[in-house]
Enzyme design. Structure first.
Site, PDB file in Angstrom:
ATOM      1  N   CYS A  89     -24.838  10.502   9.230  1.00 50.49           N
ATOM      2  CA  CYS A  89     -25.049   9.631  10.381  1.00 50.49           C
ATOM      3  C   CYS A  89     -25.214   8.191   9.916  1.00 50.49           C
ATOM      4  O   CYS A  89     -26.087   7.889   9.097  1.00 50.49           O
ATOM      5  CB  CYS A  89     -26.292  10.095  11.135  1.00 50.49           C
ATOM      6  SG  CYS A  89     -26.906   8.931  12.357  1.00 50.49           S
ATOM      7  N   GLU A  90     -24.377   7.299  10.432  1.00 55.39           N
ATOM      8  CA  GLU A  90     -24.447   5.910   9.991  1.00 55.39           C
ATOM      9  C   GLU A  90     -25.656   5.174  10.572  1.00 55.39           C
ATOM     10  O   GLU A  90     -25.995   4.087  10.105  1.00 55.39           O
ATOM     11  CB  GLU A  90     -23.157   5.157  10.315  1.00 55.39           C
ATOM     12  CG  GLU A  90     -22.911   4.875  11.763  1.00 55.39           C
ATOM     13  CD  GLU A  90     -21.614   4.121  11.997  1.00 55.39           C
ATOM     14  OE1 GLU A  90     -20.834   3.939  11.046  1.00 55.39           O
ATOM     15  OE2 GLU A  90     -21.384   3.716  13.139  1.00 55.39           O
ATOM     16  N   HIS A  91     -26.318   5.759  11.558  1.00 58.02           N
ATOM     17  CA  HIS A  91     -27.484   5.095  12.152  1.00 58.02           C
ATOM     18  C   HIS A  91     -28.769   5.370  11.372  1.00 58.02           C
ATOM     19  O   HIS A  91     -29.653   4.523  11.333  1.00 58.02           O
ATOM     20  CB  HIS A  91     -27.667   5.547  13.604  1.00 58.02           C
ATOM     21  CG  HIS A  91     -26.512   5.196  14.472  1.00 58.02           C
ATOM     22  ND1 HIS A  91     -26.061   6.029  15.481  1.00 58.02           N
ATOM     23  CD2 HIS A  91     -25.698   4.118  14.484  1.00 58.02           C
ATOM     24  CE1 HIS A  91     -25.021   5.468  16.074  1.00 58.02           C
ATOM     25  NE2 HIS A  91     -24.778   4.315  15.489  1.00 58.02           N
ATOM     26  N   HIS A  92     -28.887   6.576  10.774  1.00 59.40           N
ATOM     27  CA  HIS A  92     -30.129   6.960  10.104  1.00 59.40           C
ATOM     28  C   HIS A  92     -29.930   7.372   8.645  1.00 59.40           C
ATOM     29  O   HIS A  92     -30.912   7.656   7.961  1.00 59.40           O
ATOM     30  CB  HIS A  92     -30.792   8.125  10.856  1.00 59.40           C
ATOM     31  CG  HIS A  92     -31.135   7.804  12.263  1.00 59.40           C
ATOM     32  ND1 HIS A  92     -30.307   8.128  13.324  1.00 59.40           N
ATOM     33  CD2 HIS A  92     -32.209   7.166  12.800  1.00 59.40           C
ATOM     34  CE1 HIS A  92     -30.861   7.703  14.455  1.00 59.40           C
ATOM     35  NE2 HIS A  92     -32.011   7.128  14.170  1.00 59.40           N
ATOM     36  N   GLN A 130     -20.552  11.291  15.521  1.00 56.03           N
ATOM     37  CA  GLN A 130     -19.765  12.482  15.860  1.00 56.03           C
ATOM     38  C   GLN A 130     -18.614  12.158  16.803  1.00 56.03           C
ATOM     39  O   GLN A 130     -17.524  12.731  16.679  1.00 56.03           O
ATOM     40  CB  GLN A 130     -20.679  13.553  16.458  1.00 56.03           C
ATOM     41  CG  GLN A 130     -19.966  14.862  16.722  1.00 56.03           C
ATOM     42  CD  GLN A 130     -20.913  15.964  17.136  1.00 56.03           C
ATOM     43  OE1 GLN A 130     -22.062  16.005  16.717  1.00 56.03           O
ATOM     44  NE2 GLN A 130     -20.437  16.874  17.967  1.00 56.03           N
ATOM     45  N   HIS A 158     -27.864  17.464  14.321  1.00 56.26           N
ATOM     46  CA  HIS A 158     -28.128  16.165  13.701  1.00 56.26           C
ATOM     47  C   HIS A 158     -29.560  16.135  13.194  1.00 56.26           C
ATOM     48  O   HIS A 158     -30.505  16.275  13.988  1.00 56.26           O
ATOM     49  CB  HIS A 158     -27.904  15.041  14.717  1.00 56.26           C
ATOM     50  CG  HIS A 158     -26.471  14.866  15.096  1.00 56.26           C
ATOM     51  ND1 HIS A 158     -25.743  13.752  14.752  1.00 56.26           N
ATOM     52  CD2 HIS A 158     -25.622  15.683  15.777  1.00 56.26           C
ATOM     53  CE1 HIS A 158     -24.511  13.878  15.222  1.00 56.26           C
ATOM     54  NE2 HIS A 158     -24.412  15.044  15.844  1.00 56.26           N
TER      55      HIS A 158
END
Length: 197
Positions: A89-92, A130, A158
Site C-alpha cells: 500500500c503506497e499510503h501506509h 488496489q 489490507h
C-alpha cells in the site's frame, strides 16, 4: 511486442535507481527517531533487512509475456481464478494480499495461462492501491491481446485496515474491471463474481 508475440517485461529497479546506502540510513534514522538503539544486537542489521524486504515487494521478476495466434478462433471466456498476490500500500507502506480472478475473451491472440499470473505479479510488485492495480492488469490485457472482453476481480485484505486503525481483521476489499463483451454480459460478469474469496 515482437513478431513472435513475446513482450519482455523488465524489473522496476532496472528503470529506477535505488540508493541502498541512503535507504538503509533512512531506516536507521527512523528507528532512532522512535527512540530505538540501532547499535544494539537485535536492531543492528534491521535497516538492511527492511530495505531488502521493501525491494522484494516492489521489484517484479522479469518475464516474457508470450502470446500465440488464436488459430482455432476460440471465442469463449478464459478465466484463471485464485491467483495469489501481495502488494504494498503506497499510503501506509503496509502489505495487502489476496487473490485475483483474471479472464478474457480472445481476439486474434491467446496468452500462456501462467502469464496471467505473471502479469498480476508484475503490477502487484510496486507501491500500489488496489483500484489502480485492477485497472493496470485489465489495461495490459487489452493493449497486448486485443481481446473481445476482459474481466479482472481482486479480493484482498489490507494490513492498513486489519492491524492498525479500525483493526477490521479478516475484512476484504473487492475491486472489479469489466470491459467489452464481459461488461456487456451479465452471465459472464457473474462467473467472476461467483469466484471464491
Amino acid at each position: 511486442m515482437s513478431s513472435s508475440g513475446a513482450l519482455r517485461l523488465h524489473p522496476v529497479d532496472a528503470a529506477i535507481a535505488v540508493d541502498r546506502d541512503r535507504a538503509e540510513a533512512a531506516v536507521a534514522e527512523l528507528l532512532e527517531a522512535f527512540g530505538r538503539d540501532v547499535g544494539g544486537e537485535h536492531l543492528a542489521d534491521t535497516p538492511r533487512r527492511v530495505v531488502d524486504g521493501l525491494l522484494e515487494l516492489i521489484t517484479p521478476r522479469e518475464f516474457t509475456a508470450t502470446t500465440f495466434p488464436n488459430d482455432d478462433a476460440y471465442d469463449e471466456l478464459v478465466l484463471v481464478r485464485d491467483i495469489p498476490f501481495t502488494s504494498l500500500c503506497e499510503h501506509h507502506l503496509l502489505p495487502f494480499r489476496g487473490v485475483a480472478h483474471v479472464g478474457y475473451i480472445p481476439g486474434p491472440r491467446l496468452v500462456g495461462l501462467s502469464k496471467l499470473a505473471r502479469i498480476v505479479e508484475w503490477y502487484a510488485h510496486d507501491l500500489q492501491v488496489q483500484e489502480r492495480l485492477t485497472v493496470q492488469i485489465a489495461d495490459h490485457l487489452e493493449r497486448h491481446l486485443e481481446p473481445a472482453g476482459v474481466g479482472v476481480v481482486l479480493r484482498a485484505e489490507h494490513l492498513c485496515m486489519s492491524v492498525r486503525g479500525v483493526q477490521a481483521v479478516g475484512s476484504t476489499t473487492e475491486t472489479h474491471v469489466f470491459r467489452g463483451a464481459v461488461a456487456a454480459d451479465d452471465r459472464l460478469r457473474r462467473r467472476f463474481e461467483a469466484s471464491g474469496p
